[in-house]
Scaffold this motif. Structure first.
Motif, PDB file in Angstrom:
ATOM      1  N   VAL A  26       0.842  -1.201   0.000  1.00  0.00           N
ATOM      2  CA  VAL A  26       0.000   0.000   0.000  1.00  0.00           C
ATOM      3  C   VAL A  26       0.875   1.248   0.000  1.00  0.00           C
ATOM      4  CG1 VAL A  26      -1.848   1.265   1.164  1.00  0.00           C
ATOM      5  CG2 VAL A  26      -1.774  -1.233   1.320  1.00  0.00           C
ATOM      6  N   THR A  27       0.513   2.191  -0.863  1.00  0.00           N
ATOM      7  CA  THR A  27       1.097   3.531  -0.865  1.00  0.00           C
ATOM      8  C   THR A  27      -0.046   4.530  -0.697  1.00  0.00           C
ATOM      9  OG1 THR A  27       2.917   2.874  -2.317  1.00  0.00           O
ATOM     10  CG2 THR A  27       2.401   5.225  -2.203  1.00  0.00           C
ATOM     11  N   VAL A  28       0.185   5.555   0.119  1.00  0.00           N
ATOM     12  CA  VAL A  28      -0.819   6.591   0.361  1.00  0.00           C
ATOM     13  C   VAL A  28      -0.254   7.930  -0.094  1.00  0.00           C
ATOM     14  CG1 VAL A  28      -2.254   7.756   2.097  1.00  0.00           C
ATOM     15  CG2 VAL A  28      -1.684   5.328   2.374  1.00  0.00           C
ATOM     16  N   VAL A  29      -1.051   8.717  -0.816  1.00  0.00           N
ATOM     17  CA  VAL A  29      -0.625  10.067  -1.198  1.00  0.00           C
ATOM     18  C   VAL A  29      -1.581  11.082  -0.582  1.00  0.00           C
ATOM     19  CG1 VAL A  29       0.468   9.366  -3.350  1.00  0.00           C
ATOM     20  CG2 VAL A  29      -1.929  10.041  -3.377  1.00  0.00           C
ATOM     21  N   ASP A  30      -1.029  12.204  -0.160  1.00  0.00           N
ATOM     22  CA  ASP A  30      -1.851  13.276   0.395  1.00  0.00           C
ATOM     23  C   ASP A  30      -1.117  14.601   0.211  1.00  0.00           C
ATOM     24  OD1 ASP A  30      -4.398  13.460   2.440  1.00  0.00           O
ATOM     25  OD2 ASP A  30      -2.969  15.093   2.783  1.00  0.00           O
ATOM     26  N   ARG A  31      -1.881  15.656  -0.020  1.00  0.00           N
ATOM     27  CA  ARG A  31      -1.260  16.960  -0.281  1.00  0.00           C
ATOM     28  C   ARG A  31      -0.753  17.637   0.982  1.00  0.00           C
ATOM     29  NH1 ARG A  31      -6.478  20.715  -1.968  1.00  0.00           N
ATOM     30  NH2 ARG A  31      -7.625  20.565   0.007  1.00  0.00           N
ATOM     31  N   GLN A  32      -1.210  17.176   2.155  1.00  0.00           N
ATOM     32  CA  GLN A  32      -0.777  17.778   3.411  1.00  0.00           C
ATOM     33  C   GLN A  32       0.544  17.187   3.889  1.00  0.00           C
ATOM     34  OE1 GLN A  32      -2.185  20.358   4.627  1.00  0.00           O
ATOM     35  NE2 GLN A  32      -4.144  20.386   3.520  1.00  0.00           N
ATOM     36  N   SER A  33       1.108  17.791   4.934  1.00  0.00           N
ATOM     37  CA  SER A  33       2.409  17.358   5.449  1.00  0.00           C
ATOM     38  C   SER A  33       2.316  16.175   6.405  1.00  0.00           C
ATOM     39  CB  SER A  33       3.100  18.521   6.177  1.00  0.00           C
ATOM     40  OG  SER A  33       2.300  18.971   7.261  1.00  0.00           O
ATOM     41  N   ARG A  34       1.094  15.883   6.890  1.00  0.00           N
ATOM     42  CA  ARG A  34       0.872  14.749   7.777  1.00  0.00           C
ATOM     43  C   ARG A  34      -0.534  14.223   7.528  1.00  0.00           C
ATOM     44  NH1 ARG A  34       1.853  16.012  13.965  1.00  0.00           N
ATOM     45  NH2 ARG A  34       1.801  13.750  14.066  1.00  0.00           N
ATOM     46  N   TYR A 220       3.648  12.344   1.526  1.00  0.00           N
ATOM     47  CA  TYR A 220       3.001  13.595   1.928  1.00  0.00           C
ATOM     48  C   TYR A 220       3.461  14.737   1.024  1.00  0.00           C
ATOM     49  CZ  TYR A 220       1.600  11.090   6.175  1.00  0.00           C
ATOM     50  OH  TYR A 220       1.058  10.192   7.062  1.00  0.00           O
ATOM     51  N   ASN A 221       2.799  15.886   1.173  1.00  0.00           N
ATOM     52  CA  ASN A 221       3.096  17.052   0.328  1.00  0.00           C
ATOM     53  C   ASN A 221       3.082  16.664  -1.152  1.00  0.00           C
ATOM     54  OD1 ASN A 221       3.655  18.959   2.534  1.00  0.00           O
ATOM     55  ND2 ASN A 221       5.446  17.655   2.904  1.00  0.00           N
ATOM     56  N   THR A 222       2.143  15.815  -1.489  1.00  0.00           N
ATOM     57  CA  THR A 222       2.056  15.251  -2.837  1.00  0.00           C
ATOM     58  C   THR A 222       0.654  15.460  -3.396  1.00  0.00           C
ATOM     59  OG1 THR A 222       3.733  13.584  -2.345  1.00  0.00           O
ATOM     60  CG2 THR A 222       2.266  13.142  -4.199  1.00  0.00           C
ATOM     61  N   GLU A 223       0.566  16.134  -4.521  1.00  0.00           N
ATOM     62  CA  GLU A 223      -0.714  16.496  -5.128  1.00  0.00           C
ATOM     63  C   GLU A 223      -1.037  15.553  -6.287  1.00  0.00           C
ATOM     64  OE1 GLU A 223      -3.951  19.303  -5.197  1.00  0.00           O
ATOM     65  OE2 GLU A 223      -2.102  19.681  -4.086  1.00  0.00           O
ATOM     66  N   ILE A 240       2.413  15.525  -8.384  1.00  0.00           N
ATOM     67  CA  ILE A 240       3.522  16.450  -8.176  1.00  0.00           C
ATOM     68  C   ILE A 240       3.988  16.255  -6.744  1.00  0.00           C
ATOM     69  CG2 ILE A 240       4.235  18.860  -8.058  1.00  0.00           C
ATOM     70  CD1 ILE A 240       2.219  19.475 -10.246  1.00  0.00           C
ATOM     71  N   GLY A 241       5.228  15.828  -6.594  1.00  0.00           N
ATOM     72  CA  GLY A 241       5.743  15.469  -5.288  1.00  0.00           C
ATOM     73  C   GLY A 241       6.282  16.647  -4.506  1.00  0.00           C
ATOM     74  N   GLU A 242       6.826  16.344  -3.352  1.00  0.00           N
ATOM     75  CA  GLU A 242       7.350  17.372  -2.443  1.00  0.00           C
ATOM     76  C   GLU A 242       8.467  18.186  -3.089  1.00  0.00           C
ATOM     77  OE1 GLU A 242       8.489  17.602   2.298  1.00  0.00           O
ATOM     78  OE2 GLU A 242       8.554  15.675   1.253  1.00  0.00           O
ATOM     79  N   ASP A 243       9.204  17.563  -4.006  1.00  0.00           N
ATOM     80  CA  ASP A 243      10.305  18.258  -4.668  1.00  0.00           C
ATOM     81  C   ASP A 243       9.852  19.075  -5.874  1.00  0.00           C
ATOM     82  OD1 ASP A 243       9.615  16.279  -6.425  1.00  0.00           O
ATOM     83  OD2 ASP A 243      11.607  15.366  -6.538  1.00  0.00           O
ATOM     84  N   GLY A 244       8.527  19.072  -6.135  1.00  0.00           N
ATOM     85  CA  GLY A 244       8.004  19.818  -7.275  1.00  0.00           C
ATOM     86  C   GLY A 244       8.058  19.063  -8.577  1.00  0.00           C
ATOM     87  N   GLY A 245       8.609  17.875  -8.568  1.00  0.00           N
ATOM     88  CA  GLY A 245       8.713  17.082  -9.775  1.00  0.00           C
ATOM     89  C   GLY A 245       7.435  16.319 -10.081  1.00  0.00           C
ATOM     90  N   HIS A 246       7.151  16.154 -11.377  1.00  0.00           N
ATOM     91  CA  HIS A 246       5.967  15.426 -11.827  1.00  0.00           C
ATOM     92  C   HIS A 246       6.361  13.995 -12.186  1.00  0.00           C
ATOM     93  CE1 HIS A 246       2.755  14.038 -14.471  1.00  0.00           C
ATOM     94  NE2 HIS A 246       1.988  14.993 -13.987  1.00  0.00           N
TER      95      HIS A 246
END
Length: 418
Positions: A26-34, A220-223, A240-246
């Protein structure tokens, strides 16, 4: 099977946990930091199987008309040139018959009871700390009409196995002496011993830590910005990840648990979810006088407010404003909650020190969530829980994990595309 869960609120994190326990990567993505930083952040705190009467019921249309001009109304439509709002509202009206309301109560009681059992087992197994309090939920009424209206839903809930008892004012005061300031105004009450309360954010973050220890990956920090898909299958999710990369994440299956934003992503994939954001408010205040502060979790049905004791804090939450996706704090509505709480128990908390919060709750017209397979074969839904995401999270997640593993859930519920 490798599963991508989109959303790290209480529903997304519980989905990740139960999927991992079923043996999936399982992988989880979320735009928030936690985890738990949006709708799960400061909700009402109740695990309330007894809060199963849907907003859509035979008395709702009249109340909505009365509340249209009342800025602090418990349920407020702010009419907009928004097709999604109008579609939601029209469907809501079709759910206001006694037959539809009874059916929806059945769905929510079945899900709520199952979910509460799953949460209790999880708490025992993992020793999670989230300001849990197991003293039941007391619904109190300061209106004879509202108390009378509660009898039929209570009867239906009892038939479905939710032991919600109708009690006299004197018994309500014995259960919760903090209601003494309004002794002469209590028309009646109901009490559900098995219901609970606790801090949803603390629970979500504690379970996320346990999930990470069990091997779940959190980004986290991932849109989420888009999809690659065919007509009947998701091929990948663009982020778009925490580093700004797509980049594109390619998994075997996907779970959409993005709360009020779920319909946005469903539209990108070519299908419709009838979910609209119901903006809710809460206040959190420090306890002032232990004897004057409640211990039993409370529901003030006339004002549609819930009260939860979270350690040395009192949380009061409620109201629903259907006004699109704006999240500005409306101080009129916040102060209305403060006034009512101070009226009920003036010495219970330092109400003038209340911390205000607002969040968007993903409401369906029936209040019944979407759980199960979507129109795309490898995309699953766990969203649309409205005000009951905390109550229904563990049961929704356990049932979804069963479905995705090829098992039939224990739960009697109208799943999507089962």
């Amino acid at each position: 099977m490798h599963v991508l869960v989109m959303g790290a609120g209480v529903v997304g994190v519980t989905s990740a946990w139960f999927l991992r326990q079923a043996g999936h990567e399982v992988t989880v993505v979320d735009r928030q930091s936690r985890a738990g930083l949006e709708t799960s952040y400061a909700n009402g705190g109740q695990i309330s199987v007894s809060h199963a009467e849907p907003w859509a019921n035979p008395s709702a249309p009249f109340k909505l008309i009365k509340w249209l001009a009342q800025p602090d109304a418990p349920l407020l439509f702010r009419l907009r040139l928004d097709p999604a709002q109008w579609l939601w509202g029209l469907k809501f009206l079709t759910q206001c018959t006694s037959g539809k309301a009874a059916w929806n109560i059945r769905q929510m009681v079945n899900l709520g009871t199952y979910s509460r059992e799953r949460l209790q087992a999880l708490r025992r197994d993992l020793d999670l700390d989230y300001d849990y309090l197991g003293k039941g939920i007391l619904h109190f009424y300061t209106s004879d009409k509202e108390f009378e209206a509660a009898h039929e839903p209570t009867r239906i809930m009892r038939e479905l196995g939710c032991d919600r008892q109708i009690i006299e004012p004197a018994e309500a005061l014995k259960l919760e002496p903090a209601l003494e300031p309004i002794r002469d105004r209590i028309a009646g009450a109901t009490y559900t011993r098995e219901d609970e309360s606790g801090d949803a954010r603390k629970f979500t973050q504690a379970l996320a830590r346990k999930a990470e220890e069990a091997g779940v990956e959190f980004l986290y920090n991932t849109e989420v910005v888009g999809f690659e898909n065919t007509r009947d299958r998701v091929l990948g999710v663009g982020i778009i990840g925490e580093d700004g990369g797509h980049r594109t994440l390619r998994m075997d299956s996907y779970v959409l648990s993005m709360g009020s934003y779920s319909p946005w992503y469903a539209r990108k994939l070519g299908f419709f979810l009838n979910i609209y954001p119901a903006k809710g408010y809460s206040i959190t205040a420090p306890v002032k006088d232990e004897k004057a502060a409640f211990q039993v979790s409370l529901t003030d049905d006339e004002y549609k407010l819930v009260y939860s004791r979270l350690g040395n804090r009192l949380r009061v939450a409620g109201t629903a404003e259907l006004n699109g996706y704006e999240r500005d704090l409306n101080l009129v509505r916040c102060n209305a909650i403060v006034r009512r709480a101070a009226e009920i128990m003036p010495e219970g908390a330092y109400w003038d020190q209340s911390e205000f919060w607002t969040g968007l709750r993903p409401a369906t017209p029936s209040n019944v969530p979407y759980i199960g397979r979507s129109p795309l074969n490898n995309l699953y839904l766990n969203t649309g829980h409205g005000t009951l995401g905390w109550t229904h999270s563990c049961g929704s997640a356990a049932a979804l994990a069963d479905i995705m593993t090829g098992k039939r859930p224990e739960l009697d519920f109208e799943f999507t595309n089962l």
